[in-house]
Design a protein around this motif. Structure first.
Motif, mmCIF file in Angstrom:
data_model
loop_
_atom_site.group_PDB
_atom_site.id
_atom_site.type_symbol
_atom_site.label_atom_id
_atom_site.label_comp_id
_atom_site.label_asym_id
_atom_site.label_seq_id
_atom_site.Cartn_x
_atom_site.Cartn_y
_atom_site.Cartn_z
ATOM 1 N N GLY A 186 0.857 -1.192 0.000
ATOM 2 C CA GLY A 186 0.000 0.000 0.000
ATOM 3 C C GLY A 186 0.891 1.239 0.000
ATOM 4 O O GLY A 186 2.077 1.167 -0.362
ATOM 5 N N ARG A 187 0.328 2.369 0.423
ATOM 6 C CA ARG A 187 1.074 3.654 0.393
ATOM 7 C C ARG A 187 2.451 3.511 1.023
ATOM 8 O O ARG A 187 2.588 2.956 2.103
ATOM 9 N N ILE A 188 3.470 4.049 0.355
ATOM 10 C CA ILE A 188 4.841 4.022 0.888
ATOM 11 C C ILE A 188 5.235 5.473 1.177
ATOM 12 O O ILE A 188 5.752 6.173 0.296
ATOM 13 N N PRO A 189 4.981 5.941 2.395
ATOM 14 C CA PRO A 189 5.221 7.368 2.667
ATOM 15 C C PRO A 189 6.702 7.727 2.679
ATOM 16 O O PRO A 189 7.067 8.846 2.351
ATOM 17 N N ASP A 190 7.562 6.784 3.058
ATOM 18 C CA ASP A 190 8.999 7.087 3.105
ATOM 19 C C ASP A 190 9.744 6.076 2.225
ATOM 20 O O ASP A 190 10.301 5.079 2.701
ATOM 21 N N ALA A 191 9.748 6.368 0.923
ATOM 22 C CA ALA A 191 10.359 5.429 -0.032
ATOM 23 C C ALA A 191 11.867 5.323 0.200
ATOM 24 O O ALA A 191 12.448 4.254 0.012
ATOM 25 N N GLU A 192 12.495 6.419 0.638
ATOM 26 C CA GLU A 192 13.945 6.399 0.857
ATOM 27 C C GLU A 192 14.283 5.421 1.985
ATOM 28 O O GLU A 192 15.241 4.644 1.883
ATOM 29 N N ALA A 193 13.494 5.464 3.059
ATOM 30 C CA ALA A 193 13.759 4.568 4.194
ATOM 31 C C ALA A 193 13.539 3.112 3.787
ATOM 32 O O ALA A 193 14.326 2.223 4.154
ATOM 33 N N LEU A 194 12.481 2.868 3.028
ATOM 34 C CA LEU A 194 12.224 1.488 2.588
ATOM 35 C C LEU A 194 13.343 1.009 1.666
ATOM 36 O O LEU A 194 13.821 -0.131 1.787
ATOM 37 N N SER A 195 13.779 1.873 0.769
ATOM 38 C CA SER A 195 14.862 1.508 -0.148
ATOM 39 C C SER A 195 16.120 1.120 0.642
ATOM 40 O O SER A 195 16.742 0.083 0.385
ATOM 41 N N ALA A 196 16.474 1.938 1.610
ATOM 42 C CA ALA A 196 17.681 1.666 2.408
ATOM 43 C C ALA A 196 17.522 0.352 3.172
ATOM 44 O O ALA A 196 18.461 -0.463 3.242
ATOM 45 N N ALA A 197 16.329 0.129 3.723
ATOM 46 C CA ALA A 197 16.103 -1.094 4.500
ATOM 47 C C ALA A 197 16.206 -2.326 3.596
ATOM 48 O O ALA A 197 16.834 -3.333 3.971
ATOM 49 N N LEU A 198 15.634 -2.255 2.426
ATOM 50 C CA LEU A 198 15.694 -3.406 1.511
ATOM 51 C C LEU A 198 17.117 -3.638 1.020
ATOM 52 O O LEU A 198 17.569 -4.779 0.886
ATOM 53 N N ASN A 199 17.832 -2.540 0.778
ATOM 54 C CA ASN A 199 19.226 -2.677 0.301
ATOM 55 C C ASN A 199 20.119 -3.361 1.338
ATOM 56 O O ASN A 199 21.168 -3.904 0.987
ATOM 57 N N SER A 200 19.711 -3.339 2.591
ATOM 58 C CA SER A 200 20.568 -3.918 3.632
ATOM 59 C C SER A 200 20.315 -5.413 3.841
ATOM 60 O O SER A 200 20.962 -6.048 4.666
ATOM 61 N N ILE A 201 19.383 -5.987 3.082
ATOM 62 C CA ILE A 201 19.074 -7.424 3.236
ATOM 63 C C ILE A 201 19.885 -8.209 2.200
ATOM 64 O O ILE A 201 19.731 -7.991 0.993
ATOM 65 N N PRO A 202 20.746 -9.124 2.638
ATOM 66 C CA PRO A 202 21.649 -9.795 1.693
ATOM 67 C C PRO A 202 20.947 -10.535 0.555
ATOM 68 O O PRO A 202 21.426 -10.532 -0.574
ATOM 69 N N GLY A 203 19.798 -11.155 0.831
ATOM 70 C CA GLY A 203 19.121 -11.924 -0.216
ATOM 71 C C GLY A 203 18.374 -11.064 -1.220
ATOM 72 O O GLY A 203 17.892 -11.568 -2.234
ATOM 73 N N VAL A 204 18.245 -9.773 -0.922
ATOM 74 C CA VAL A 204 17.602 -8.865 -1.885
ATOM 75 C C VAL A 204 18.646 -8.437 -2.900
ATOM 76 O O VAL A 204 19.661 -7.829 -2.556
ATOM 77 N N VAL A 205 18.402 -8.786 -4.148
ATOM 78 C CA VAL A 205 19.353 -8.424 -5.210
ATOM 79 C C VAL A 205 19.125 -6.964 -5.600
ATOM 80 O O VAL A 205 20.072 -6.194 -5.749
ATOM 81 N N GLU A 206 17.866 -6.577 -5.741
ATOM 82 C CA GLU A 206 17.511 -5.185 -6.071
ATOM 83 C C GLU A 206 16.023 -5.026 -5.849
ATOM 84 O O GLU A 206 15.309 -6.016 -5.693
ATOM 85 N N HIS A 207 15.568 -3.800 -5.807
ATOM 86 C CA HIS A 207 14.129 -3.569 -5.666
ATOM 87 C C HIS A 207 13.687 -2.510 -6.660
ATOM 88 O O HIS A 207 14.528 -1.822 -7.263
ATOM 89 N N GLY A 208 12.379 -2.388 -6.819
ATOM 90 C CA GLY A 208 11.850 -1.548 -7.893
ATOM 91 C C GLY A 208 11.685 -0.082 -7.558
ATOM 92 O O GLY A 208 11.108 0.664 -8.352
ATOM 93 N N LEU A 209 12.181 0.369 -6.401
ATOM 94 C CA LEU A 209 12.140 1.807 -6.105
ATOM 95 C C LEU A 209 13.316 2.473 -6.808
ATOM 96 O O LEU A 209 14.476 2.142 -6.529
ATOM 97 N N PHE A 210 13.024 3.347 -7.736
ATOM 98 C CA PHE A 210 14.060 4.115 -8.446
ATOM 99 C C PHE A 210 13.970 5.543 -7.895
ATOM 100 O O PHE A 210 13.044 6.282 -8.237
#
Ligand code: 5RP
Length: 229
Positions: A186-210
Motif C-alpha cells: 500500500g502507500r509508501i510514505p517514506d520510499a527512501e527509508a524502505l529503499s535503504a532497509a531493503l538494500n541492507s538485506i543480503p538476499g535482496v538483489v535489487e528492488h523496484g524503487l528508483f
C-alpha cells in the motif's frame, strides 16, 4: 484515445531527446516497446545510435527491427536511457519492475547521464505504493529473505502480502536467474527509508524503487503530452 495511443505519444515525444551518435539505454515493457518501434523507423531513415537494451525481451525486439545493440560492458557509460514505469510520483520517484527487468533497468539507468521516463497518465500517483513493489531476490534462501523483507517493512509500519511472482506453475525467473517477490504494502510514505532497509538485506538483489534516478517524465494524457521535471 486508447492506452496504446498514449504510450505511442509518450514514446514519440521521447524521440526528441535522441541525438545522432548517442549511446542509448533502452527500457523494457509495452511503452518502451513503442519507443523501440519508433526508434527503428528513425534508424531505418539513417539515424545512428548505439542501443543498450535492459532485457533479453527488448534485445530481441531491437534485433528484429534493426536497432543496433551493444552490451553494457561494451558501452559502460551511456548518454540517455528511455524507459517506462509502473508508477511515478511528483518528485520523479518511480516503481519499476512490473515486467521483471528492474535489475538491468536500474543498472542501465544509473550508467546513464540522464534517464527519461515515458508513461501514460494512469502511472502518475501522489504517493508510491498502489502498484505492488517488485523485490528481486536470490532463489537461495528465499524463505529467509521473505521474512527479512517482512520485518524490515513492518519496522517502517508497512504490512501486506509478499507474493512470489509465478510464470504458470513455476516461479518467474528474471534475466539474471533471480525470483521476484511482489510486495503489496500500500502507500509508501517514506520510499527512501524502505529503499535503504531493503538494500541492507543480503538476499535482496535489487528492488523496484528508483529514487533520484529519473530526471524527467514524459506523461501522455488525452489532452497531449506533459513534462514532469
Ligand atoms: C519493466 C518495467 C516497465 O517499465 C514497467 O513495468 C512499465 O511497463 P509498461 O510500459 O508495459 O506499463 O519496469 O520491468
Amino acid at each position: 484515445m486508447d492506452a496504446r495511443q498514449l504510450k505511442i505519444q509518450a514514446a514519440g515525444a521521447a524521440l526528441e531527446h535522441v541525438r545522432p551518435g548517442m549511446r542509448l539505454g533502452i527500457g523494457t515493457g509495452s511503452t518502451a516497446e513503442e519507443f523501440v518501434r519508433l526508434l527503428a523507423e528513425k534508424v531505418e531513415a539513417g539515424l545512428e545510435i548505439k542501443g543498450v537494451p535492459t532485457s533479453e525481451r527488448t534485445a530481441g525486439l531491437c534485433v528484429e527491427l534493426g536497432v543496433p545493440i551493444h552490451s553494457l560492458d561494451e558501452l559502460p557509460e551511456l548518454d540517455l536511457t528511455i524507459d517506462g514505469a509502473d508508477e511515478v510520483d511528483r518528485e520523479l520517484r518511480l516503481i519499476k519492475g512490473g515486467g521483471g527487468a528492474l535489475l538491468r533497468e536500474k543498472i542501465v539507468a544509473c550508467a546513464s547521464e540522464r534517464m527519461v521516463v515515458i508513461a501514460d497518465e494512469s502511472k502518475v500517483v501522489e504517493t508510491l505504493g498502489r502498484f505492488a513493489l517488485p523485490v528481486e531476490v536470490s532463489p537461495f534462501g528465499l524463505a529467509a529473505t521473505r521474512i527479512a523483507v517482512e520485518k524490515a517493512a513492518s519496522a517502517l509500519g508497512l504490512t501486506g502480502a509478499l507474493e512470489l511472482r509465478m510464470d504458470r506453475d513455476v516461479p518467474f525467473e528474471t534475466d539474471g536467474g533471480h525470483f521476484i517477490l511482489d510486495a503489496s504494502f500500500g502507500r509508501i510514505p517514506d520510499a527512501e527509508a524502505l529503499s535503504a532497509a531493503l538494500n541492507s538485506i543480503p538476499g535482496v538483489v535489487e528492488h523496484g524503487l528508483f529514487l533520484s534516478v529519473a530526471c524527467e517524465a514524459i506523461i501522455a494524457g488525452p489532452n497531449g503530452v506533459s513534462i514532469m521535471k
